[in-house]
Design an enzyme around this catalytic site. Structure first.
Site, mmCIF file in Angstrom:
data_model
loop_
_atom_site.group_PDB
_atom_site.id
_atom_site.type_symbol
_atom_site.label_atom_id
_atom_site.label_comp_id
_atom_site.label_asym_id
_atom_site.label_seq_id
_atom_site.Cartn_x
_atom_site.Cartn_y
_atom_site.Cartn_z
ATOM 1 N N SER A 1 -13.085 -3.801 0.293
ATOM 2 C CA SER A 1 -13.975 -2.960 -0.515
ATOM 3 C C SER A 1 -15.429 -3.272 -0.182
ATOM 4 O O SER A 1 -16.243 -3.533 -1.066
ATOM 5 C CB SER A 1 -13.704 -3.179 -2.010
ATOM 6 O OG SER A 1 -14.232 -2.134 -2.796
ATOM 7 N N TYR B 1 0.850 -1.187 0.000
ATOM 8 C CA TYR B 1 0.000 0.000 0.000
ATOM 9 C C TYR B 1 0.889 1.241 0.000
ATOM 10 O O TYR B 1 1.263 1.780 1.041
ATOM 11 C CB TYR B 1 -0.938 0.004 1.204
ATOM 12 C CG TYR B 1 -1.983 -1.086 1.187
ATOM 13 C CD1 TYR B 1 -2.253 -1.810 0.033
ATOM 14 C CD2 TYR B 1 -2.726 -1.384 2.329
ATOM 15 C CE1 TYR B 1 -3.220 -2.812 0.017
ATOM 16 C CE2 TYR B 1 -3.701 -2.383 2.317
ATOM 17 C CZ TYR B 1 -3.933 -3.092 1.161
ATOM 18 O OH TYR B 1 -4.893 -4.072 1.156
ATOM 19 N N LEU C 1 -17.942 -1.543 0.701
ATOM 20 C CA LEU C 1 -18.991 -0.586 0.349
ATOM 21 C C LEU C 1 -19.269 -0.539 -1.149
ATOM 22 O O LEU C 1 -19.969 0.355 -1.624
ATOM 23 C CB LEU C 1 -18.618 0.810 0.853
ATOM 24 C CG LEU C 1 -18.440 0.921 2.370
ATOM 25 C CD1 LEU C 1 -17.932 2.302 2.750
ATOM 26 C CD2 LEU C 1 -19.738 0.611 3.100
ATOM 27 N N GLY D 1 -20.879 -0.701 -4.569
ATOM 28 C CA GLY D 1 -22.289 -0.572 -4.892
ATOM 29 C C GLY D 1 -22.923 0.580 -4.144
ATOM 30 O O GLY D 1 -23.928 1.142 -4.592
#
Length: 303
Positions: free
Chosen positions: A208, A53, A210, A212
């Site tokens: 991930s 990251y 969330l 949508g």
């Protein structure tokens, strides 16, 4: 905050995915540290990072060092915080995501992560993604060696299948405590993985989560609705927005509460790049949806 179990460790039911604090579009360091501190203030005790990251081709381990600084500068008690990091992926200058799962690389990467985090042992270390060029059992065997030597306390795998979970379980036994796959209202193709995790008592950490409802940090900037009548409640995941409006909370909170209701094994790790975002997400741990609301949300299907 309500808690859930990861191995024999109790953690807040909502974690923090720290990736947005170090990749493209990241905030300045002051806001990044404030975001982690806000998470801790809200009862978050699971911080998710990885050695990959960072910006493409630069600063490997940036996110791990940032998490370490945030913990070191926090004014409260951090004794119950579990930091999970991952190894096996890289970010070269072209911005791609590479995969390297050789035992030699994983053991070297874990020891480098240990130094960056400044701890005696990594709380939870996960294989970031299976490497198709390396026998999976060999990659997992490196995790076993890291456990045996005390470099890591707990082990997990990510971006995996049910067959790979069973293979990892054969190598690690009950020291396999987590699986981290993509799962959200928009992406539900890990339903079988979630069921197996619940059956085996393995924590399922949706990344991930969330999707949508919100765009992830890798999706780019949001786009405006193209026409009248195409607002959130009329979209494919409109039920989440409708329930949020009725409850007086954010759609993101409803999404995370829905994920928690999917299984006791689920511990979402939403990303955040500002304090108010993670405070809102953390509040989802105490939002209990009714059976009727869950039925409305469950009719929404992703891929």
């Amino acid at each position: 905050m309500r808690h859930r179990t990861l191995g024999e460790v109790s953690v807040g039911a909502i974690g923090l995915g720290a990736m947005p604090l170090s990749i493209e579009g990241r905030p300045d360091e002051a806001r990044a540290l404030a975001t982690v501190h806000a998470a801790l203030d809200a009862g978050v005790t699971l911080l998710d990072t990885a050695d990959s990251y960072h910006l493409p081709g630069a600063e490997p381990g940036h996110n791990e060092r940032l998490v370490a600084r945030a913990l070191a500068t926090y004014g409260g008690d951090t004794g119950d915080v579990l930091v999970t990091t991952k190894g096996g992926r890289g970010r070269p200058a072209d911005g791609s995501w590479t995969v390297t799962g050789s035992p030699r690389h994983l053991k070297s990467a874990a020891r480098a992560s240990l130094k960056r985090l400044g701890v005696d042992a990594i709380g939870l270390y996960q294989l970031h993604k299976p490497d198709p060029s390396v026998p999976f059992e060999e990659s997992v065997g490196a995790l076993r060696e890291l456990l045996d030597e005390g470099t890591v306390r707990l082990a997990g795998i990510s971006n995996t299948t049910t067959a790979q979970i069973r293979a990892a379980r054969a190598v690690l036994g009950d020291r396999l405590v987590s699986v981290q796959n993509q799962y959200s209202p928009a992406v539900r193709d890990s339903e079988d993985v979630l069921r197996l995790c619940a059956e085996l008592g393995i924590a399922f950490l949706p990344w991930s989560p969330l999707g949508g409802i919100s765009r992830s940090s890798l999706d780019g900037p949001p786009t405006a609705p193209s026409a009248a009548g195409s607002g959130p409640e009329s979209g494919p995941f409109g039920a989440f927005h409708a329930v949020a409006r009725e409850r007086g909370v954010s759609p993101q909170q409803v999404c995370l509460a829905w994920l928690l209701a999917r299984s006791p094994a689920v511990i979402p790790i939403p990303g955040a790049s500002r304090p108010e975002t993670i405070r809102d997400s953390a509040a989802a741990a105490d939002l209990v949806l009714t059976p009727q609301e869950l039925a409305r949300l469950d009719t929404t299907t992703g891929r």
